[in-house]
Design an enzyme around this catalytic site. Sequence first.
Site, PDB file in Angstrom:
ATOM      1  N   HIS A 183       7.069 -10.708  11.947  1.00  0.00           N
ATOM      2  CA  HIS A 183       7.348 -11.383  10.824  1.00  0.00           C
ATOM      3  C   HIS A 183       6.390 -11.811   9.635  1.00  0.00           C
ATOM      4  CE1 HIS A 183       9.947 -14.727   9.217  1.00  0.00           C
ATOM      5  NE2 HIS A 183       8.832 -15.305   8.779  1.00  0.00           N
ATOM      6  N   GLU A 184       5.414 -12.196  10.311  1.00  0.00           N
ATOM      7  CA  GLU A 184       4.257 -12.733   9.321  1.00  0.00           C
ATOM      8  C   GLU A 184       3.536 -11.468   8.778  1.00  0.00           C
ATOM      9  OE1 GLU A 184       3.790 -15.589   8.785  1.00  0.00           O
ATOM     10  OE2 GLU A 184       5.116 -16.305  10.198  1.00  0.00           O
TER      11      GLU A 184
HETATM   12 ZN    ZN Z   1       7.866 -16.468   7.395  1.00  0.00          ZN
END
Ligand code: ZN
Length: 218
Positions: A68-69
């Site tokens: 996600h990051e």
């Molecule tokens: Zn995020």
Amino acid sequence: MQPRSGIRVGSIFGIPLYLHSTWFIIFALITVMLSTQFQSQHPGWATPQYWILGIAVSILFFASVVFHELGHSLIAMKYKIPVVSITLFIIGGLAQIAREPDSAKQEFNIAIAGPIASILLGFGFLGVLPLLPHEGLFWAAALLLSEANFILGIFNLIPGFPMDGGRILRAIVWWAKRDYTVATRIASRSGQTLAYMMIILGLWAVVGGGPVAQFLGG
Ligand code: ZN
């Protein structure tokens, strides 16, 4: 939280990856929770299997948070914004970028890339389900990881700081009003309002009797 705080465990796409001291607490909690859940759902397995699967799924869950990051980070890097670090800590992950984006469009794309990455990964885990033995070890793990990624993606779209949705909201207001300061203020207020609403809904549910309690109780 300070960037580059915690233990450096490596780097990915040239971005240093850190584990904050508080991450170890949540990692242990999630591992215990998962092992216990597998134990109650699949009573036929041997005890070490619950723990091995618990640890493995916990690691894959945090790998999903890193994914996600990375979604945010890769889009930032596309705009020549350096990414200082990715850190896992007690409430999730944080990609620290070296400076604010230049435009509302950049802010929007960087912010939405994380939830999109999570939702795509959710579909990815869902996609492998038919390939795995039904109700088996790997099937149970893939199902859980699929759900976790969908939750991660959708929860982050809540339109208020510190969620990604807060940055998305700021980008939209920034674009509409052509004013970064006003946009920041609105997104911060939205975050505060949502936090108060959650507290009130929570209290209401605890006090009981309201429609929320019924809703929460299924
Ligand atoms: Zn995020």
